[in-house]
Write an enzyme that holds these catalytic residues in place. Structure first.
Site, PDB file in Angstrom:
ATOM      1  N   LYS A   1       0.711  -1.295   0.040  1.00  0.00           N
ATOM      2  CA  LYS A   1       0.282  -0.008  -0.190  1.00  0.00           C
ATOM      3  C   LYS A   1       1.192   1.374   0.001  1.00  0.00           C
ATOM      4  CE  LYS A   1      -3.873   2.423   2.653  1.00  0.00           C
ATOM      5  NZ  LYS A   1      -4.869   2.210   3.860  1.00  0.00           N
TER       6      LYS A   1
ATOM      7  N   LYS B   1      -2.557  -1.598  -3.350  1.00  0.00           N
ATOM      8  CA  LYS B   1      -3.141  -0.351  -3.436  1.00  0.00           C
ATOM      9  C   LYS B   1      -1.995   1.600  -3.614  1.00  0.00           C
ATOM     10  CE  LYS B   1      -6.190   1.816  -0.939  1.00  0.00           C
ATOM     11  NZ  LYS B   1      -6.652   2.201  -0.163  1.00  0.00           N
TER      12      LYS B   1
END
Length: 327
Positions: free
Chosen positions: A195, A248
């Protein structure tokens, strides 16, 4: 010379031919729809930066989940807006929390959706950071027990998948241990393993009311310049018990998705995040591009890069286009 014996354009002449030889296909079975749960009843508050996306009370969430199921989208991921916030995000661990009640309501409605619960403290803390803050710094190890407890509470409410997004070191192992010890050995973990500290999260922070009140999250989310590090993060999460991993955002990190899929050969989830959604929506509203076509092209690129599952705010509107079921 191969020309004119080889003419690749021959197989591009018609839609039927293009469909026949298409290498990458998207179906609704690989999509997950994100939803934002807020307190109250009969509430639907549109998110200004995300057309079509709303903060919704539990009853409205259930209504939309029926629509999601009717479109053959297999699952949703839930994010919560609590009634109150504090320094440790305590409402995330309460059985009466908004996400917990939404999970229970979806189960009571007998909807056959896979329900994923995001696990992080940023939506629940008054400072907006993803963990407990001590002396102005997020304390990794003090945060882990809270994440583990929240995961158990979500599982007890009926969540099918736990998805920790906090990027604390060791959180997958802590959550796996807590789930196993509480009798939830069969509940899988989809870890937000890579992330990034991205500029594409702005609309989400409006929707989830989770912007940090001071500083930023670069000390615990990944540097956008790094991809080798993503492989190390994924390896650590798999060692700790992750069943699938997530990248992400998606579009700026297609290379990372590809590298992770090639290296580990495990289920890979990509999050087509709020900023990716919002910029296409905004450009489409201004008439600068074809929104439907661009959305489908974006999702195709994510799938082509190696993602098995795509979390996307486009799921509901793109499902009819994929032709599996009309709304």
């Amino acid at each position: 010379m191969t020309f004119p014996t080889h003419r690749p354009r021959r197989l591009r002449r018609t839609e039927a031919l293009r469909n026949l030889v298409r290498e990458t296909r998207i179906t609704t079975s690989g999509l997950i729809y994100p939803m934002f749960v807020c307190p109250g009843t009969n509430i639907r508050l549109e998110v200004s930066s995300m057309p079509g996306v709303a903060q919704q009370s539990v009853d409205k969430i259930v209504e939309e989940c029926r629509e999601v199921e009717g479109l053959d989208i297999p699952g949703v991921i839930l994010f919560g807006l609590p009634e109150s916030k504090d320094s440790t995000g305590s409402s995330s661990t309460s059985p009466q929390g908004v996400v917990q009640r939404a999970v229970e309501a979806i189960r009571k409605a007998n909807l056959k959706l896979v329900v994923i619960t995001d696990v992080c403290l940023c939506e629940y803390t008054d400072h907006g950071h993803c963990g407990v803050v001590k002396d102005g710094v997020v304390d990794n190890d003090r945060t882990l027990p809270l994440l583990a407890r929240a995961s158990v509470v979500y599982a007890e409410a009926g969540a099918d998948i736990i998805a920790p997004s906090d990027m604390m070191d060791g959180r997958v192992g802590a959550i796996r241990k807590a789930l196993d010890q509480s009798g939830h050995r069969e509940v899988p973990i989809v870890a937000y393993s890579a992330k990034y500290a991205s500029g594409f999260y702005g609309p989400f922070r409006e929707a989830a009311e989770s912007a940090p009140k001071f500083g930023d999250r670069r000390a615990y989310q990944m540097d956008p310049a790094n991809s080798d590090e993503a492989l190390r993060e994924v390896a650590l999460d798999l060692e700790e018990g992750a069943d699938a991993v997530m990248i992400k955002p998606a579009l700026p990190y297609l290379d990372v998705i590809r590298r992770v899929k090639d290296r580990f050969q495990v289920p890979v989830v990509a999050y087509n995040v709020s900023g990716e959604f919002a910029m296409i929506k905004a450009a489409a509203q201004l008439g600068w591009l074809d929104g439907e076509r661009t959305a489908l092209e974006s999702l195709t690129s994510i799938r082509r890069s190696g993602a098995d599952v795509i979390i996307t705010y486009f799921a509901e509107e793109i499902a009819p286009i994929l032709g599996r079921k009309k709304p």
